[in-house]
Write a protein that holds these residues in place. Structure first.
Motif, PDB file in Angstrom:
ATOM      1  N   LEU A 130       0.868  -1.180   0.000  1.00 27.53           N
ATOM      2  CA  LEU A 130       0.000   0.000   0.000  1.00 27.53           C
ATOM      3  C   LEU A 130       0.899   1.223   0.000  1.00 27.53           C
ATOM      4  O   LEU A 130       1.632   1.458   0.954  1.00 27.53           O
ATOM      5  CB  LEU A 130      -0.908   0.026   1.234  1.00 27.53           C
ATOM      6  N   ALA A 131       0.859   1.994  -1.086  1.00 27.27           N
ATOM      7  CA  ALA A 131       1.674   3.199  -1.157  1.00 27.27           C
ATOM      8  C   ALA A 131       1.099   4.305  -0.286  1.00 27.27           C
ATOM      9  O   ALA A 131       1.829   5.095   0.317  1.00 27.27           O
ATOM     10  CB  ALA A 131       1.777   3.678  -2.605  1.00 27.27           C
ATOM     11  N   VAL A 132      -0.226   4.370  -0.247  1.00 26.80           N
ATOM     12  CA  VAL A 132      -0.938   5.377   0.546  1.00 26.80           C
ATOM     13  C   VAL A 132      -1.990   4.663   1.386  1.00 26.80           C
ATOM     14  O   VAL A 132      -2.786   3.890   0.856  1.00 26.80           O
ATOM     15  CB  VAL A 132      -1.599   6.441  -0.352  1.00 26.80           C
ATOM     16  N   LEU A 133      -1.974   4.915   2.670  1.00 26.34           N
ATOM     17  CA  LEU A 133      -2.900   4.255   3.590  1.00 26.34           C
ATOM     18  C   LEU A 133      -4.051   5.192   3.924  1.00 26.34           C
ATOM     19  O   LEU A 133      -3.853   6.316   4.355  1.00 26.34           O
ATOM     20  CB  LEU A 133      -2.155   3.882   4.878  1.00 26.34           C
ATOM     21  N   PRO A 134      -5.279   4.726   3.742  1.00 26.25           N
ATOM     22  CA  PRO A 134      -6.435   5.523   4.171  1.00 26.25           C
ATOM     23  C   PRO A 134      -6.749   5.162   5.618  1.00 26.25           C
ATOM     24  O   PRO A 134      -6.580   3.997   6.002  1.00 26.25           O
ATOM     25  CB  PRO A 134      -7.557   5.014   3.272  1.00 26.25           C
ATOM     26  N   GLY A 135      -7.249   6.104   6.284  1.00 28.72           N
ATOM     27  CA  GLY A 135      -7.058   7.518   6.309  1.00 28.72           C
ATOM     28  C   GLY A 135      -7.222   7.843   7.784  1.00 28.72           C
ATOM     29  O   GLY A 135      -7.702   7.047   8.599  1.00 28.72           O
ATOM     30  N   ARG A 136      -6.863   8.997   8.179  1.00 22.18           N
ATOM     31  CA  ARG A 136      -7.064   9.455   9.557  1.00 22.18           C
ATOM     32  C   ARG A 136      -7.765  10.808   9.504  1.00 22.18           C
ATOM     33  O   ARG A 136      -7.723  11.505   8.487  1.00 22.18           O
ATOM     34  CB  ARG A 136      -5.742   9.577  10.316  1.00 22.18           C
ATOM     35  N   PHE A 137      -8.409  11.180  10.611  1.00 19.26           N
ATOM     36  CA  PHE A 137      -9.205  12.406  10.662  1.00 19.26           C
ATOM     37  C   PHE A 137      -8.825  13.177  11.924  1.00 19.26           C
ATOM     38  O   PHE A 137      -8.812  12.611  13.022  1.00 19.26           O
ATOM     39  CB  PHE A 137     -10.698  12.066  10.658  1.00 19.26           C
ATOM     40  N   ALA A 138      -8.487  14.456  11.728  1.00 21.91           N
ATOM     41  CA  ALA A 138      -8.043  15.274  12.862  1.00 21.91           C
ATOM     42  C   ALA A 138      -9.190  15.501  13.834  1.00 21.91           C
ATOM     43  O   ALA A 138     -10.294  15.871  13.438  1.00 21.91           O
ATOM     44  CB  ALA A 138      -7.502  16.605  12.354  1.00 21.91           C
ATOM     45  N   THR A 139      -8.930  15.282  15.115  1.00 20.92           N
ATOM     46  CA  THR A 139      -9.965  15.454  16.139  1.00 20.92           C
ATOM     47  C   THR A 139     -10.016  16.880  16.678  1.00 20.92           C
ATOM     48  O   THR A 139     -10.926  17.226  17.417  1.00 20.92           O
ATOM     49  CB  THR A 139      -9.733  14.482  17.303  1.00 20.92           C
ATOM     50  N   ALA A 140      -9.024  17.710  16.307  1.00 21.75           N
ATOM     51  CA  ALA A 140      -8.987  19.110  16.746  1.00 21.75           C
ATOM     52  C   ALA A 140      -8.086  19.878  15.804  1.00 21.75           C
ATOM     53  O   ALA A 140      -7.341  19.284  15.015  1.00 21.75           O
ATOM     54  CB  ALA A 140      -8.467  19.205  18.184  1.00 21.75           C
ATOM     55  N   ASP A 141      -8.138  21.209  15.854  1.00 22.13           N
ATOM     56  CA  ASP A 141      -7.193  22.022  15.091  1.00 22.13           C
ATOM     57  C   ASP A 141      -5.791  21.781  15.645  1.00 22.13           C
ATOM     58  O   ASP A 141      -5.586  21.808  16.867  1.00 22.13           O
ATOM     59  CB  ASP A 141      -7.540  23.508  15.220  1.00 22.13           C
ATOM     60  N   LEU A 142      -4.837  21.553  14.741  1.00 15.34           N
ATOM     61  CA  LEU A 142      -3.465  21.297  15.187  1.00 15.34           C
ATOM     62  C   LEU A 142      -2.508  21.601  14.053  1.00 15.34           C
ATOM     63  O   LEU A 142      -2.926  21.918  12.933  1.00 15.34           O
ATOM     64  CB  LEU A 142      -3.316  19.847  15.658  1.00 15.34           C
ATOM     65  N   GLU A 143      -1.232  21.477  14.333  1.00 12.24           N
ATOM     66  CA  GLU A 143      -0.207  21.693  13.305  1.00 12.24           C
ATOM     67  C   GLU A 143       0.519  20.387  13.052  1.00 12.24           C
ATOM     68  O   GLU A 143       0.884  19.667  13.988  1.00 12.24           O
ATOM     69  CB  GLU A 143       0.781  22.769  13.754  1.00 12.24           C
ATOM     70  N   LEU A 144       0.729  20.075  11.790  1.00 13.85           N
ATOM     71  CA  LEU A 144       1.468  18.877  11.409  1.00 13.85           C
ATOM     72  C   LEU A 144       2.384  19.232  10.248  1.00 13.85           C
ATOM     73  O   LEU A 144       1.913  19.712   9.214  1.00 13.85           O
ATOM     74  CB  LEU A 144       0.518  17.755  11.004  1.00 13.85           C
ATOM     75  N   GLY A 145       3.662  19.007  10.425  1.00 21.19           N
ATOM     76  CA  GLY A 145       4.612  19.339   9.376  1.00 21.19           C
ATOM     77  C   GLY A 145       4.570  20.798   8.978  1.00 21.19           C
ATOM     78  O   GLY A 145       4.804  21.147   7.820  1.00 21.19           O
ATOM     79  N   GLY A 146       4.231  21.668   9.938  1.00 20.79           N
ATOM     80  CA  GLY A 146       4.139  23.096   9.660  1.00 20.79           C
ATOM     81  C   GLY A 146       2.835  23.517   9.014  1.00 20.79           C
ATOM     82  O   GLY A 146       2.657  24.701   8.704  1.00 20.79           O
ATOM     83  N   CYS A 147       1.901  22.576   8.801  1.00 20.28           N
ATOM     84  CA  CYS A 147       0.629  22.898   8.148  1.00 20.28           C
ATOM     85  C   CYS A 147      -0.511  22.978   9.157  1.00 20.28           C
ATOM     86  O   CYS A 147      -0.577  22.174  10.091  1.00 20.28           O
ATOM     87  CB  CYS A 147       0.300  21.840   7.095  1.00 20.28           C
ATOM     88  N   PRO A 148      -1.424  23.940   8.964  1.00 15.68           N
ATOM     89  CA  PRO A 148      -2.548  24.106   9.890  1.00 15.68           C
ATOM     90  C   PRO A 148      -3.688  23.139   9.570  1.00 15.68           C
ATOM     91  O   PRO A 148      -4.572  23.433   8.767  1.00 15.68           O
ATOM     92  CB  PRO A 148      -2.973  25.562   9.645  1.00 15.68           C
ATOM     93  N   VAL A 149      -3.674  21.973  10.181  1.00 12.66           N
ATOM     94  CA  VAL A 149      -4.707  20.958   9.972  1.00 12.66           C
ATOM     95  C   VAL A 149      -5.897  21.314  10.860  1.00 12.66           C
ATOM     96  O   VAL A 149      -5.747  21.596  12.046  1.00 12.66           O
ATOM     97  CB  VAL A 149      -4.169  19.560  10.324  1.00 12.66           C
ATOM     98  N   LYS A 150      -7.092  21.282  10.273  1.00 12.48           N
ATOM     99  CA  LYS A 150      -8.305  21.674  10.996  1.00 12.48           C
ATOM    100  C   LYS A 150      -9.076  20.444  11.472  1.00 12.48           C
ATOM    101  O   LYS A 150      -8.990  19.374  10.877  1.00 12.48           O
ATOM    102  CB  LYS A 150      -9.211  22.531  10.097  1.00 12.48           C
ATOM    103  N   GLU A 151      -9.841  20.595  12.519  1.00 13.40           N
ATOM    104  CA  GLU A 151     -10.690  19.522  13.036  1.00 13.40           C
ATOM    105  C   GLU A 151     -11.582  18.993  11.907  1.00 13.40           C
ATOM    106  O   GLU A 151     -12.204  19.760  11.178  1.00 13.40           O
ATOM    107  CB  GLU A 151     -11.567  20.056  14.178  1.00 13.40           C
ATOM    108  N   GLY A 152     -11.609  17.657  11.729  1.00  7.68           N
ATOM    109  CA  GLY A 152     -12.406  17.037  10.680  1.00  7.68           C
ATOM    110  C   GLY A 152     -11.695  16.881   9.355  1.00  7.68           C
ATOM    111  O   GLY A 152     -12.248  16.272   8.435  1.00  7.68           O
TER     112      GLY A 152
END
Length: 416
Positions: free
Chosen positions: A301-323
């Motif tokens: 599997l090159a890409v694994l599905p999937g995860r969903f952010a439970t809150a606003d957070l930062e990952l790898g410098g990116c602003p990931v939003k809840e949901g």
């Protein structure tokens, strides 16, 4: 529109303010089908370890490219849940139930779709059932079906080890494990491939799989046997019928597609490298060491599905939003220059690859898959001495979907 026009002065490089706006890269379509690795590396250069992408239907997602970022997501279900009911685009009606993403990302009453205590309860039933199946003779089943597949082409002197061998062998073993008839397994190969490929037929084929497995569960409820289906039905965790069918589907699709893909890649590596082939034949090299190498360089599997952010957070410098939806770039993470600055250095003995995922949802059936592959390679080389590739290695091609890259064919010839 470029990144500079999308990003404000306080937004990290490469992270759009409104995820899904602008000219984002698609992880599907003609370019993705032919050279997904080039896409991953371009995204890494443009965005860093996390990149905004579009999935089928132009559904926005974050593709996690960095090894450490992948581990952070996989190991932290409180921040990154597998429960798709958190997915904002689905919750707000932008992704319908007929979307080709649903078979891969939608919520089901299985252990993969849940975290915490519900996950532990259901995963315990799956793990116990798989351990019992392994104890009843996975290697014996694999030897039987490997021999039977080879018998069909042994007198021809030529074969395609994808279509004639790797494509069917894992499913045939799994039919025996689940308690299905061999003929049903051959039909399920096609449907499983369509689910991973995506497109308009994905949901229809997913329905075919559920129908066959639902009928199997009903039969085994009335006529129990020494199989994984009966083990789920009788487990102390008390799974209901929907939970049983969902886990049969999970084991069938995940077990077959990943194992068949991995087997094809192992055979490709062995047959395009004389030293590896001679090492296996002479006993100086083990199949497991070749499998390990493939899991680093071309995970099933090159890409694994999937995860969903439970809150606003930062990952790898990116602003990931809840949901927000995140998909895990296992192939990209394994090639992350921060952990593998020189990809020419041997990874033998290093089992820290991402191919089996990580954290609470790490693949529970990996030992079964590896056993099938080891037997498949050993039986093939024993039965067909003088086996060799029938075309130049550079003529071998692959076709990718969002989730995997599969070898199209592996033509071989051998003396008869």
């Amino acid at each position: 529109m470029n990144d500079q026009t999308l990003n404000g002065p306080d937004t990290p490089r490469g992270c759009p303010v409104a995820h899904g706006s602008g000219d984002l890269t698609r992880l599907y379509g003609p370019e993705a089908a032919t050279d997904p690795v080039a896409i991953y590396e371009r995204l890494r250069k443009e965005h860093g370890t996390v990149a905004p992408v579009l999935l089928e239907g132009d559904v926005p997602a974050w593709l996690v490219l960095g090894y450490r970022d992948n581990r952070r997501v996989l190991d932290n279900p409180l921040q990154f849940t597998r429960d798709a009911r958190t997915w904002r685009d689905w919750r707000e009606g932008r992704v319908g139930e007929t979307s080709p993403l649903i078979p891969m990302l939608g919520w089901r009453p299985d252990c993969v779709s849940q975290d915490g205590e519900p996950h532990r309860r259901l995963r315990g039933a799956v793990t116990d059932g798989l351990q019992a199946a392994a104890a009843r003779g996975i290697r014996r089943h694999a030897t039987h079906f490997a021999t039977k597949q080879i018998d069909a082409f042994a007198d021809a002197g030529r074969a395609d080890l994808v279509a004639d061998y790797a494509e069917y062998l894992p499913m045939l073993v799994l039919t025996r494990v689940l308690g299905l008839a061999e003929g049903e397994g051959r039909r399920l190969v096609e449907s499983s491939a369509h689910v991973l490929k995506g497109g308009e037929d994905a949901v229809v084929h997913d329905g075919h799989i559920r129908q066959i497995l639902g009928e199997l569960a009903e039969r085994k409820r009335d006529e129990p046997g020494a199989d994984f289906t009966t083990a789920l039905l009788e487990h102390p965790a008390g799974l209901d019928m929907d939970e049983v069918v969902s886990h049969l589907r999970l084991v069938l699709i995940a077990g077959h597609t990943t194992t068949s893909n991995l087997l094809a890649r192992v055979l490709q590596l062995v047959l395009t490298d004389v030293s590896r082939l001679s090492g296996l034949v002479s006993g100086q090299l083990t199949v497991s060491s070749v499998v390990e190498e493939v899991m680093w360089d071309t995970p099933p599997l090159a890409v694994l599905p999937g995860r969903f952010a439970t809150a606003d957070l930062e990952l790898g410098g990116c602003p990931v939003k809840e949901g927000d939806l995140l998909v895990l770039g296992l192939a990209a993470g394994n090639l992350d220059p921060e952990v593998r600055p020189d990809q020419g250095v041997s990874v033998q003995g290093n089992q820290s690859h991402l191919a089996f995922s990580s954290g609470p949802h790490e693949c529970p059936g990996q030992n079964i898959g590896q056993a099938i592959i080891e037997i498949a390679v050993d039986v093939l080389l024993h039965r067909l001495p003088g086996l060799r590739l029938a075309v130049p290695p550079e003529e071998l091609t692959s076709t990718a979907s969002t989730w995997e890259s599969r070898l199209d064919s592996l033509p071989v010839e051998f003396p008869v």
